[in-house]
Design a protein around this motif. Sequence first.
Motif, PDB file in Angstrom:
ATOM      1  N   GLN A 116      -0.007  -8.703  21.050  1.00 48.30           N
ATOM      2  CA  GLN A 116       0.426  -8.397  19.706  1.00 48.30           C
ATOM      3  C   GLN A 116      -0.483  -9.012  18.658  1.00 48.30           C
ATOM      4  O   GLN A 116      -0.848  -8.373  17.676  1.00 48.30           O
ATOM      5  N   LYS A 117      -0.882 -10.246  18.924  1.00 46.75           N
ATOM      6  CA  LYS A 117      -1.793 -10.907  17.985  1.00 46.75           C
ATOM      7  C   LYS A 117      -3.105 -10.155  17.900  1.00 46.75           C
ATOM      8  O   LYS A 117      -3.681  -9.989  16.828  1.00 46.75           O
ATOM      9  N   MET A 118      -3.592  -9.692  19.072  1.00 44.31           N
ATOM     10  CA  MET A 118      -4.845  -8.956  19.091  1.00 44.31           C
ATOM     11  C   MET A 118      -4.710  -7.633  18.337  1.00 44.31           C
ATOM     12  O   MET A 118      -5.607  -7.239  17.585  1.00 44.31           O
ATOM     13  N   THR A 119      -3.602  -6.959  18.565  1.00 48.74           N
ATOM     14  CA  THR A 119      -3.375  -5.687  17.885  1.00 48.74           C
ATOM     15  C   THR A 119      -3.360  -5.892  16.371  1.00 48.74           C
ATOM     16  O   THR A 119      -3.943  -5.127  15.619  1.00 48.74           O
ATOM     17  N   GLU A 120      -2.672  -6.962  15.954  1.00 48.02           N
ATOM     18  CA  GLU A 120      -2.629  -7.272  14.527  1.00 48.02           C
ATOM     19  C   GLU A 120      -4.021  -7.527  13.972  1.00 48.02           C
ATOM     20  O   GLU A 120      -4.377  -7.062  12.898  1.00 48.02           O
ATOM     21  N   LYS A 121      -4.813  -8.256  14.751  1.00 49.37           N
ATOM     22  CA  LYS A 121      -6.158  -8.588  14.318  1.00 49.37           C
ATOM     23  C   LYS A 121      -6.995  -7.309  14.169  1.00 49.37           C
ATOM     24  O   LYS A 121      -7.715  -7.139  13.176  1.00 49.37           O
ATOM     25  N   ILE A 122      -6.897  -6.437  15.159  1.00 51.30           N
ATOM     26  CA  ILE A 122      -7.642  -5.179  15.092  1.00 51.30           C
ATOM     27  C   ILE A 122      -7.198  -4.372  13.868  1.00 51.30           C
ATOM     28  O   ILE A 122      -8.003  -3.799  13.152  1.00 51.30           O
ATOM     29  N   PHE A 123      -5.902  -4.375  13.637  1.00 51.79           N
ATOM     30  CA  PHE A 123      -5.377  -3.672  12.472  1.00 51.79           C
ATOM     31  C   PHE A 123      -5.973  -4.244  11.181  1.00 51.79           C
ATOM     32  O   PHE A 123      -6.445  -3.518  10.318  1.00 51.79           O
ATOM     33  N   ASP A 124      -5.988  -5.573  11.099  1.00 59.72           N
ATOM     34  CA  ASP A 124      -6.558  -6.226   9.911  1.00 59.72           C
ATOM     35  C   ASP A 124      -8.031  -5.887   9.735  1.00 59.72           C
ATOM     36  O   ASP A 124      -8.487  -5.589   8.634  1.00 59.72           O
ATOM     37  N   LEU A 125      -8.775  -5.952  10.848  1.00 55.78           N
ATOM     38  CA  LEU A 125     -10.204  -5.652  10.774  1.00 55.78           C
ATOM     39  C   LEU A 125     -10.423  -4.217  10.320  1.00 55.78           C
ATOM     40  O   LEU A 125     -11.314  -3.926   9.535  1.00 55.78           O
ATOM     41  N   ASN A 126      -9.588  -3.316  10.859  1.00 48.89           N
ATOM     42  CA  ASN A 126      -9.728  -1.918  10.464  1.00 48.89           C
ATOM     43  C   ASN A 126      -9.414  -1.741   8.976  1.00 48.89           C
ATOM     44  O   ASN A 126     -10.072  -0.977   8.291  1.00 48.89           O
ATOM     45  N   GLN A 127      -8.422  -2.513   8.494  1.00 47.83           N
ATOM     46  CA  GLN A 127      -8.119  -2.447   7.053  1.00 47.83           C
ATOM     47  C   GLN A 127      -9.327  -2.901   6.235  1.00 47.83           C
ATOM     48  O   GLN A 127      -9.645  -2.325   5.203  1.00 47.83           O
ATOM     49  N   GLN A 128     -10.007  -3.931   6.753  1.00 40.23           N
ATOM     50  CA  GLN A 128     -11.213  -4.403   6.054  1.00 40.23           C
ATOM     51  C   GLN A 128     -12.287  -3.328   6.015  1.00 40.23           C
ATOM     52  O   GLN A 128     -12.951  -3.139   5.007  1.00 40.23           O
ATOM     53  N   LEU A 129     -12.431  -2.619   7.157  1.00 39.03           N
ATOM     54  CA  LEU A 129     -13.412  -1.526   7.213  1.00 39.03           C
ATOM     55  C   LEU A 129     -13.037  -0.437   6.211  1.00 39.03           C
ATOM     56  O   LEU A 129     -13.874   0.052   5.462  1.00 39.03           O
ATOM     57  N   ILE A 130     -11.765  -0.081   6.214  1.00 35.54           N
ATOM     58  CA  ILE A 130     -11.287   0.947   5.287  1.00 35.54           C
ATOM     59  C   ILE A 130     -11.602   0.533   3.855  1.00 35.54           C
ATOM     60  O   ILE A 130     -12.101   1.303   3.053  1.00 35.54           O
ATOM     61  N   ASP A 131     -11.358  -0.758   3.590  1.00 33.06           N
ATOM     62  CA  ASP A 131     -11.601  -1.268   2.247  1.00 33.06           C
ATOM     63  C   ASP A 131     -13.088  -1.240   1.889  1.00 33.06           C
ATOM     64  O   ASP A 131     -13.460  -0.922   0.765  1.00 33.06           O
ATOM     65  N   SER A 132     -13.936  -1.559   2.876  1.00 33.65           N
ATOM     66  CA  SER A 132     -15.362  -1.620   2.565  1.00 33.65           C
ATOM     67  C   SER A 132     -15.950  -0.224   2.354  1.00 33.65           C
ATOM     68  O   SER A 132     -17.046  -0.092   1.834  1.00 33.65           O
ATOM     69  N   TYR A 133     -15.250   0.790   2.778  1.00 31.84           N
ATOM     70  CA  TYR A 133     -15.743   2.155   2.543  1.00 31.84           C
ATOM     71  C   TYR A 133     -14.919   2.888   1.483  1.00 31.84           C
ATOM     72  O   TYR A 133     -14.841   4.096   1.493  1.00 31.84           O
ATOM     73  N   ARG A 134     -14.280   2.110   0.605  1.00 28.60           N
ATOM     74  CA  ARG A 134     -13.590   2.760  -0.509  1.00 28.60           C
ATOM     75  C   ARG A 134     -14.611   3.513  -1.350  1.00 28.60           C
ATOM     76  O   ARG A 134     -15.770   3.123  -1.438  1.00 28.60           O
ATOM     77  N   LEU A 135     -14.159   4.593  -1.973  1.00 28.81           N
ATOM     78  CA  LEU A 135     -15.092   5.443  -2.723  1.00 28.81           C
ATOM     79  C   LEU A 135     -15.802   4.696  -3.835  1.00 28.81           C
ATOM     80  O   LEU A 135     -16.972   4.932  -4.114  1.00 28.81           O
ATOM     81  N   ASP A 136     -15.107   3.737  -4.446  1.00 27.33           N
ATOM     82  CA  ASP A 136     -15.751   3.023  -5.552  1.00 27.33           C
ATOM     83  C   ASP A 136     -16.772   2.008  -5.059  1.00 27.33           C
ATOM     84  O   ASP A 136     -17.402   1.322  -5.847  1.00 27.33           O
ATOM     85  N   LYS A 137     -16.942   1.905  -3.729  1.00 29.34           N
ATOM     86  CA  LYS A 137     -17.987   1.012  -3.208  1.00 29.34           C
ATOM     87  C   LYS A 137     -19.342   1.713  -3.129  1.00 29.34           C
ATOM     88  O   LYS A 137     -20.346   1.090  -2.814  1.00 29.34           O
TER      89      LYS A 137
END
Length: 452
Positions: A116-137
Amino acid sequence: MVVDDEDSVRKLLSAVLKREGYQVVCAESGEEALRKFRALPPDLIIMDIRMPNIDGITAFKELRKLSQNVTVILMTAYAAVETAVEAIKLGAFDYVIKPFDIEEVKLLTNRAIQLQKMTEKIFDLNQQLIDSYRLDKIITNSPKMRELCQNIAKIAQSNATVLITGESGTGKELIANTIHYNSRRNSGPFIKINCGALPESLLDSELFGHEKGAFTGAVMRRPGRFEQADHGTLLLDEIGEISPNLQVKLLRVLQEREFERVGGNTTIKTDIRVLAATNRNLAEMVKQGRFRQDLYYRLNVVSLSAPPLRERREDIELLAGYFLQKFTAENEKEIMDFDPDVVKLLENYNWPGNVRELANVVERAVIMSTGSRIFPEDLPDNLRYSSESDLISTLGLEKISGKTLKEMIKKTECLLIKEALQRNHGNKVKTAKELGVSRRSILYKIQEYELE
Ligand SMILES: Nc1ncnc2c1ncn2[C@@H]1O[C@H](COP(=O)(O)OP(=O)(O)OP(=O)(O)O)[C@@H](O)[C@H]1O
Ligand SMILES: [Mg+2]
């Protein structure tokens, strides 16, 4: 949360797990478990299957409705193992058979929490990726690029195949990433393959995978990129390099969304969104018979074209500033800005390698620089001393192209005189001498071009 109608089981598990360092709540029925879950969902539920009223399986299904990611270990009597297996198919984490070995429960609990901790971590990392590819970036000041960004926003939500074109280094891969991470598939995989980097047979098995023994060296079955990208996005980079045979195979996957692995008969279905990128002119290749027209139409449902940097000079200073910050931080230097002459040189260069070349030039300058400011001598020679072919861009002449030769010569003359005057601090005699013309003619030109 320990859920069991038997008091002794609840007490035992609760004591053991508390000793392991967990906080434990108990429930003596499915109803109570659901109620407590709604109030404060626990990380893990260990639940008996056979309980009066709501049994463990039903409770599990209800829990799944409340939270897709709920982690449940079921406890079952030996006779009811089949029900437990069914529950695993429905998404339960695991089951133990009663009477259970306490060590086994501890082990399962630790493993479930770890996962579960790993899944959460992957989720967080993916959120970071999503954030880094926001259109305003996407860094830009140019109307052309703004329009492109608006189009990206529009098509990201769809499932349409997109063809991304543009010269080398213009940001095609960046656009592909932005599309994926702004789409509904953004928690699924984003798989890339460079179609120009592999010979045909290798590319074939990379794309479609292969069965064991399909060819010498195929010692194991291997899923290809189309399988890996299931529920996500596949970027076919440098699509213009793909061979005629593979063009046929590709057309079929794009049309039917199904294929076979190399050396296999089983038809595999795949749910993917396809993006393709190229710096070639595919329409031209179709005319020359080097690229299949039907495939071109399939890929070109929506097309985006990344403009070359020299067609959006307003982005040069902005991007240079962005890369300056980035590489200054990476190299732990304290450089603040560019000398105005550097900005001029950057803005006048024609950037055949586009944004990537600009990034490289700035990185190099940051490394070469010894002070807190980037000077012309930190730039590579080809930017400082433009060759004849670069004269046009150095003088900014492409901006006045399309006019008559006479007008272009006049503009050039004006720029050359202006430059020489500046260099000689406005001294007209010196300037005339340097340019090999009479003082009178310089005075006349200064008046004509309003250089005073
Ligand atoms: N507008 C932008 N803002 C920030 N970085 C950018 C921008 N455009 C491009 N870049 C950066 O420039 C580099 C080159 O971009 P990218 O790899 O997407 O180009 P490309 O068109 O795929 O090139 P090629 O045809 O050579 O594969 C990357 O590091 C990318 O992040
Ligand atoms: Mg690329």
